[in-house]
Structures are given as structure tokens and as C-alpha cells.
Scaffold this active site. Structure first.
Site, PDB file in Angstrom:
ATOM      1  CG  HIS A 148      -0.360   0.200   2.530  1.00 32.14           C
ATOM      2  ND1 HIS A 148      -0.127  -0.841   3.406  1.00 32.14           N
ATOM      3  CD2 HIS A 148       0.060   1.312   3.180  1.00 32.14           C
ATOM      4  CE1 HIS A 148       0.403  -0.365   4.517  1.00 32.14           C
ATOM      5  NE2 HIS A 148       0.538   0.940   4.400  1.00 32.14           N
ATOM      6  CG  ASP A 178      -0.127  -4.133   2.695  1.00 33.92           C
ATOM      7  OD1 ASP A 178       0.249  -3.579   1.647  1.00 33.92           O
ATOM      8  OD2 ASP A 178      -0.473  -3.518   3.716  1.00 33.92           O
ATOM      9  CB  SER A 255       3.411   1.651   6.008  1.00 32.55           C
ATOM     10  OG  SER A 255       2.171   1.581   6.650  1.00 32.55           O
TER      11      SER A 255
END
Length: 508
Positions: A148, A178, A255
Site C-alpha cells: 500500500h 500487502d 509502513s
């Protein structure tokens, strides 16, 4: 009640910036204002005290340069006698891992539907900035991050630990898990992250997160392992499984960054936070990350060229050959099942990931030098990366592509053990789907890359040999409406698909 979880930066935030000082949040402005006022108040108070005390010159004592130097010398002597405790294991861990952490940022276009006063609606496109983090896993510049973070980003900009900048290219991705692999542009070698393991983590052990938090590059935070094996639903279509929960401070921009143990080894990839909570964040365990990244690279390589071998980890080290395509490049090079590949060109091989990475830079038609061990002897051979268009020369691969519409490879022993343990079954194996032909029977039944084919009709597809036997069966050659069984994210599914009829003279 269903909890609301979110990716740390699933939506690339419009407020992100590579220079945090250029756009400080309003809250920080208030804090800065209060701090300045506090200084002013302290000065005013001090001035009042000065006036009240009416201090005289006798109250002031000059410190000569000599006495200052003597004091400093005394401090040095004390510091020699008293060992400093400032350089803690946390300091050492961050120092060890930080050079292999990179900060990612870029722009993507998002479209929103806007309604006009007349009642009509139209799509409005806008550019948003995003940020994230990545870790270097190979000295040639291969970086793991969350999918993402780089999804739909036009140009991936990268800031390295030393402050220099470059760009990166997306190589492979796995949206379901992911994760993504990007490659840095520019000359290496790049420092790689020390790798730990996530199968022996202890609740309560200290951990460290490094990342591009809110655009503040290489922000480090500390915490503990709060819990293990968390399954986290994000939304109706995505969930994470078997995550590490941590109390380390994780924010938008973290992230894809590393969660480290106290030795400075990566034990997870930070991925999500609990909305509205404090010190509840999650990371994908590193063992799971490396397995997924290995599969990603193998699928990517399979789409470009064929070497004609399947392998697994070896207890003695290296990459052990398990299966060979008849007439394939690896078989022609003299490799046999049981051989252990220990080197490809100049790359030493001790894990399946290292083998996958070693051929990632190869071009179709290139010859690779392979060093392997058979028993106590070491041999050398050369194998060619045959362009994928030549895959049809293998009869089994050609038939699977024609009749079912899939390209496959063996799932491996770890999959078989996990399935039999979790499902209490006696599967002998399965075939991982590496590609699906558009418009094929598999495509019409929504079979996806990453699914594992367990069987067709009443026959198990535990190996390429099983698939070859099934495809040659007279009943299958007539193109029946066949029942199939697959595993998707450890869930067994089944359906029916109309197989293509094979011409009677279609096989050699």
C-alpha cells in the site's frame, strides 16, 4: 462490535511532506508558542528576583579560565573512572540497522465523485503525497516494503540513511499479503538489514521501530512485544494474519519499516495501527515476510524465463533441487533431484530467497554459472534462462496452459505439512498457480495467482507428474465440466470449470 483497523498509510495522505519543517501541524505551532512564552515568563520572573534581592558585586564570583580548565580535567578523570552507560543495547541496535532503512515518498492520483448543484456527478482527480519506509534485503538495492506504500505511485522517490536521494522501480508485489519488492536505482552496494527470526519471539521482549513517521525520516521508537499471533481485519476485503502486536510508537509513514529486536535484527515489517488507541500497533513476522517475498520473486522470474527446476531449503545449507522439467535447462545442465545449489555466479546460496534473488537480475537467454554439491563432491555447470515463450516446449506446461489456463509449480513440503496439520488431511502436496491465462477456464472461475491447486475430479494434483497424468486421461481430453479444489489463504474451496477439448493429434 467490529474494531476499526487501518493501514498506517493505506491512503497516501495529502499532508505528507519530505520536509516536515515546511508544514508543521497546528498542534506543534501551539506547543512552540507556549514554549517561547514560558521562556519569556522565566526571564521576567528572574528579572523581578534580581531587583528584589539587590544583588551586590560581592555576591558575584568570577570563574577564571584556569579554574574552568581544572574542573573540566576533573570531569574527564571522573569519566575515565566511571564507565558511561549511555551506549545502551538500544543505541547499538539502531546504529546497526539504521543504514539499511530507506524512506519512500511519492505521488499518486486518486479519483473522487463530485456532485454539482444541477445534480450531475463527475470524477474529480487530485494528486496526493504519500510516504512510507522500506528495508534493504540485498546489496544490489532490493528493498521490501508494504504494497500500500507504493500502490499506483507514479515515481517512487527514496531518501537513504546518509541523506542522499534516488528513485526506485517496483519489481514484484503481493497485494493480498500487502508486500512489495522495489529496486533502488544507482550504484551499490547497499547495506542490508541484519535478519532475525520471528518464530522464537517472547511477549515482553524489547523491540525498536525505525521509519519515516509523518515525514520525519529515520524516526526511532521503542516498546515491547505486546502479543503474538494476532489476526486483524482491516476492512471487508482485507485482513492480516498471525501478526506481532507491539507497543513501539508507530505512525503514518512507518509502513514497510523494520521492527527490530534488541540485537538490531529485523523481526517484523510494520503494517498497521489500531485507530483511536495508544501503543497498539502491528507488524508482519519476518519469517512470513521472507516466505512471501520468495514466492513473489519466483512468480516474477517464472513470467520472464524458465530454468526448469523446483527446490526447497536444505538442512545442510543451500537450495536443494526437488523436481526438474524434462528436457529443461537445469536438467540439460546435469542437475539432479537431491543436488544442493550453493552458488549462482558470484552469489552464495543458503536459502530459497537467496536463490530467487540470485537470478532476479538475469536476462532471458542468459547463461548462469551454478555451483552445486552432490554428496561430498562439488560440481559446476551452466544453465540457461530460457525465455518464457519457450515454456510451451514442455508438454505438461503447454497442456496446463491450454486446457486449464494456468501455469503452476510445486507448493513444497512446508505447505503440505501445514495443510495436513491444520486440516487433519492427508494431502501429498499441491501446485501453486503462478499465472492465469485471460479468458481461460481458470480465469472464468476466478482462480488467482497464489492459489494452490489440490485436485481435479477425484485425483490429487500433488506434483507435476500427477498433473501430466491427469491431463493425459481420456476423460479429461474430452473437455469435461470438471470439479476442482484449491486452497486460498488456508481455506479449501471448490468449483466447476469447463476444460478445453484437446485435439487428438495435439500432443507429441
Amino acid at each position: 462490535m467490529r474494531f476499526n483497523y487501518q493501514n498506517i498509510d493505506t491512503c497516501l495522505t495529502a499532508s505528507a511532506t519530505s520536509n516536515p519543517a515546511a508544514s508543521q501541524p497546528a498542534a506543534l505551532t501551539g506547543v512552540r508558542g507556549a514554549w517561547v512564552w514560558g521562556i519569556a515568563l522565566a526571564v521576567i520572573t528572574a528579572m523581578g528576583a534580581w531587583d528584589t534581592a539587590s544583588a551586590s558585586a560581592e555576591d558575584l564570583h568570577a570563574v577564571s579560565a584556569t579554574s574552568y580548565r581544572n574542573s573540566a580535567a576533573d570531569d574527564d578523570t571522573l569519566s575515565i573512572k566511571r564507565q558511561s552507560h549511555r551506549e545502551t543495547p538500544t543505541v547499538t541496535a539502531i546504529r546497526r540497522a539504521a543504514p539499511s532503512v530507506v524512506n519512500l515518498h511519492g505521488q499518486k492520483t486518486i479519483r473522487q465523485t463530485a456532485a454539482s448543484l444541477a445534480g450531475a456527478s463527475s470524477d474529480v482527480a487530485r494528486q496526493v503525497n504519500g510516504m512510507g519506509t522500506g528495508v534493504v534485503i540485498d546489496s544490489r538495492g532490493y528493498v521490501v516494503t508494504n504494497y500500500h506504500v507504493v500502490e499506483d505511485v507514479y515515481e517512487i522517490n527514496v531518501t537513504l540513511h546518509d541523506g542522499s536521494t534516488t528513485t526506485a522501480d517496483l519489481v514484484a508485489s503481493d497485494p493480498a499479503n500487502d508486500l512489495a519488492l522495489v529496486k533502488l536505482r544507482g550504484a551499490g552496494p547497499f547495506q542490508t538489514i541484519p535478519r532475525g527470526h520471528s518464530n522464537d519471539l517472547m511477549v515482553g521482549e524489547p523491540v525498536i521501530a525505525i521509519g519515516n513517521a509523518f515525514g520525519y525520516v529515520h524516526t526511532s521508537t521503542v516498546g515491547i512485544v505486546s502479543a503474538l499471533h494476532r489476526d486483524i481485519p482491516v476492512n471487508e476485503t482485507q485482513s492480516y494474519r498471525d501478526l506481532i502486536q507491539t507497543s513501539a510508537g508507530i505512525n503514518p509513514g512507518n509502513s514497510g519499516g523494520p521492527l527490530l529486536n534488541i540485537d538490531g535484527e529485523i523481526i517484523g515489517v510494520n503494517v498497521a495501527v489500531r485507530v483511536g488507541a495508544q501503543q497498539i500497533a502491528f507488524a508482519i513476522p519476518i519469517d512470513q515476510v521472507l516466505d512471501t517475498v520468495t514466492d513473489m520473486i519466483i512468480r516474477h522470474n517464472d513470467r520472464r524465463f524458465v530454468i526448469g527446476l523446483q527446490g526447497k531449503p536444505s538442512r545442510e545449507g543451500g537450495f536443494q533441487v526437488v523436481d526438474l522439467i524434462d528436457g529443461g535447462s537445469a536438467q540439460r545442465g546435469g542437475l539432479k533431484p537431491g543436488d544442493r545449489i550453493v552458488k549462482v555466479d558470484e552469489d552464495s546460496i543458503s536459502t530459497p530467497l537467496q536463490y530467487a534473488l540470485s537470478v532476479l537480475d538475469a536476462m532471458p537467454g542468459e547463461k548462469l554459472r551454478v555451483e552445486f554439491q552432490r554428496g561430498s563432491e562439488t560440481y559446476e555447470t551452466f544453465v540457461s534462462t530460457v525465455p518464457s515463450a519457450s515454456e510451451a516446449k514442455d508438454p505438461v506446461a503447454a497442456l496446463a496452459w491450454q486446457v486449464i489456463g494456468v501455469a503452476v509449480r510445486p507448493a513444497g513440503d512446508s505447505f503440505t505439512r501445514r495443510m495436513n496439520s491444520q486440516m487433519q488431511t492427508s494431502y501429498r502436496g499441491g501446485l501453486v498457480i503462478t499465472d492465469v491465462r485471460p479468458g481461460s477456464a481458470a480465469d472464468e472461475q476466478s482462480i488467482r495467482v497464489g492459489d494452490v491447486l489440490l485436485g481435479i475430479h477425484s485425483w490429487q494434483t500433488s506434483s507435476l507428474a500427477d498433473l501430466a497424468e491427469i491431463l493425459q486421461h481420456p476423460e479429461i481430453r474430452q473437455g469435461p465440466n470438471a470439479k476442482f479444489y484449491i486452497v486460498r489463504r488456508d481455506q479449501t474451496l471448490y468449483g466447476h470449470m469447463k476444460l478445453a477439448v484437446q485435439p487428438t493429434t495435439g500432443r507429441r
